[in-house]
Design a protein around this motif. Structure first.
Motif, short mmCIF file in Angstrom:
data_model
loop_
_atom_site.label_atom_id
_atom_site.label_comp_id
_atom_site.label_asym_id
_atom_site.label_seq_id
_atom_site.Cartn_x
_atom_site.Cartn_y
_atom_site.Cartn_z
N ILE A 1 0.85 -1.20 0.00
CA ILE A 1 0.00 0.00 0.00
C ILE A 1 0.89 1.24 0.00
N ILE A 2 0.52 2.23 -0.80
CA ILE A 2 1.26 3.49 -0.84
C ILE A 2 0.41 4.59 -0.21
N TYR A 3 0.91 5.20 0.86
CA TYR A 3 0.27 6.36 1.45
C TYR A 3 0.93 7.62 0.86
N THR A 4 0.11 8.57 0.48
CA THR A 4 0.62 9.83 -0.07
C THR A 4 0.04 11.01 0.72
#
Lengths: 206, 305
Positions: A199-202
């Motif tokens: 998962i990529i948090y931005t």
């Protein structure tokens, strides 16, 4: 003639961009001339912002003949001095949102933030207490429990618009935590093994 | 205009992102191990335990609550190993364990080891050798001088403790069953034996020091640990994966460890053409000065002179 003129324009613009990338300080100085707004602690393009989380989320399941579920939390911390706040979003690093184990997978739930749904066997998803249609909660960590009515949403793929997890309008100088709950359910039809997804948090300044 | 482009570029490159992994470990429920070995009474010092549980799980074997071995079930869930028997009742239990669950055998297997029956030997009057008998050529039924050295007497032999300046190796010999096709390169401690097989599980037998701790790893993953019997023998089933299985067999006793490497190459079918190719390849090693021994059978017969 017209084409030549346009080409020259492109070349000149390219040179300026290259110079700007080589000498960012100069670019900032130039911005300063236009930087009318000083929004509290930082100007609009010099605000610092960081994002981090507690790391790998382990959802260990000993499946039974009916859906057996595990729910765990990831604490995402955003720190920024921007007085306009920040926007935190996430999506999957891959073009699929399934948890993968070779040829086997756990599909992401079809629920959405607006209309989240309870997890069924061999699906997974996320929820944030109090956000959109998730309901107030509180959600608690649990392992190998029967499927419950707690609702989850599916994780968007890298090709889909990111899901907004938090949107604020004030500075978070000492760090603001968003609790993202992940849940997965499985039954014995699912081959044993380790299923993973990234998962990529931005986080961006508003 | 350009300045705003710079700002946009900077904002793009400075947008913080954080990646985290979501990991779901789906565990199979371990089935309670079931012994196929029946309860029995024996005078032997060892026996072979066999049973079944979930495939590819660690199986801990206990004898009267004391753990004696840990092995790995094969991909059919079968396991087997040789265990030592103490005098009296030996109640064996097994516990299968994977990453997140375990299950113990419901019924133990009980092997009772009886003390061997000692039959007193009749006293034989000792006769002084006659000059006539020593002059004759000994027949098969007569005791020669060489034989008398091997006769065990009723007296206790006391061996004086030896001074050991440096640690000695623990004896370790792997016994391959007859008919196994193997290739051995090198000799002594440097020997490397390769066996080709289509079997998914092999039964590894060997001899080491009595009660030596035996540990077996397959491609650097420990798959079994057990204790050699009082006669030094040991045996355990080892599951093989497809392709190359480098078995490291370690025997430890008194702080000294000896390691032997045994390579199994498992393919679904043994191909004779492939074997011929292997022999051709090892010929190149001969040219480099290595010692090659290609054996059809590792068991050799000892003949008395």
């Amino acid at each position: 003639m017209k084409r030549t003129s346009k080409t020259i324009q492109y070349v000149v613009a390219g040179i300026f961009i290259a110079i700007g990338m080589l000498f960012p300080a100069a670019a900032l100085a130039a911005d300063g001339q236009y930087g009318e707004g000083d929004y509290g602690a930082c100007t609009y393009n010099t605000c610092g912002i960081t994002v981090s989380s507690s790391g790998t989320v382990n959802l260990t399941i000993i499946p039974g003949s009916s859906a057996t579920c595990t729910t765990q939390k990831d604490s995402v911390v955003v720190t920024t001095d921007a007085s306009t706040g920040y926007n935190l979003s996430m999506n999957n690093a891959a073009t699929t949102s399934s948890l993968l184990n070779g040829g086997s997978s756990i599909a992401t739930t079809s629920g959405t933030q607006v209309s989240p749904i309870a997890l069924t066997a061999n699906t997974w998803g996320y929820r944030i207490d109090g956000l959109a249609g998730f309901g107030a909660g509180p959600t608690a960590a649990s392992s190998n429990t029967a499927a419950s009515a707690t609702s989850f949403a599916g994780i968007p793929t890298s090709a889909q618009p990111a899901a907004t997890l938090a949107a604020t309008t004030v500075a978070a100088g000492s760090g603001e935590t968003t609790s993202v709950w992940y849940g997965a359910c499985a039954n014995t039809t699912l081959p044993a093994g380790t299923y993973t997804s990234t998962i990529i948090y931005t986080a961006v300044v508003n | 205009m350009l300045q705003y482009s710079f700002a946009a570029l900077l904002a793009f490159f400075s947008t913080p992102v954080f990646a985290t992994t979501i990991q779901s470990n789906i565990c199979g429920q371990v089935a309670a191990p079931v012994f196929s070995t029946q309860n029995s009474t024996t005078a032997a010092s060892t026996t072979v335990l066999e049973g079944t549980t979930t495939a590819d799980v660690s199986v801990a074997i206990k004898n009267n609550t004391q753990q004696v071995a840990t092995i790995t079930s094969d991909d059919s869930g079968d396991f087997s190993l040789q265990v030592s028997l103490a005098a009296g009742t030996n109640s064996f239990t097994a516990t299968g364990t994977n990453d997140c669950s375990s299950a113990s055998s419901v019924s133990p297997v009980v092997i009772t080891r009886e003390a061997p029956t000692v039959t007193p030997e009749p006293e034989t009057p000792i006769k002084a050798p006659s000059s006539q008998s020593t002059a004759n050529t000994p027949s098969d039924n007569e005791i020669t001088e060489a034989d008398t050295e091997e006769v065990t007497t009723s007296e206790t032999t006391v061996v004086a403790p030896q001074t050991i300046d440096k640690p000695q190796a623990v004896a370790l010999r792997i016994i391959l069953p007859p008919g196994v096709r193997s290739t051995t390169v090198g000799s002594g401690a440097d020997a490397r034996t390769t066996v080709r097989t289509s079997e998914k599980t092999i039964y590894l037998k060997g001899v080491s020091a009595p009660l030596a701790a035996i540990t077996i790893s397959n491609n650097d993953v420990k798959v079994a640990s057990l204790t050699a019997a009082s006669d030094g023998s040991f045996g355990v089933s080892i599951p093989l994966s497809g392709g190359t299985n480098i078995l490291a067999i370690e025997a430890s006793y008194g702080g000294i460890t000896t390691t032997q490497i045994l390579t199994y190459i498992r393919s679904e079918e043994t191909n004779p053409v492939f074997i011929i190719g292997t022999i051709a390849a090892t010929a190149l090693v001969v040219a480099a000065g290595a010692t090659i021994a290609i054996r059809n059978r590792l068991q050799s017969k000892q003949t008395r002179p």
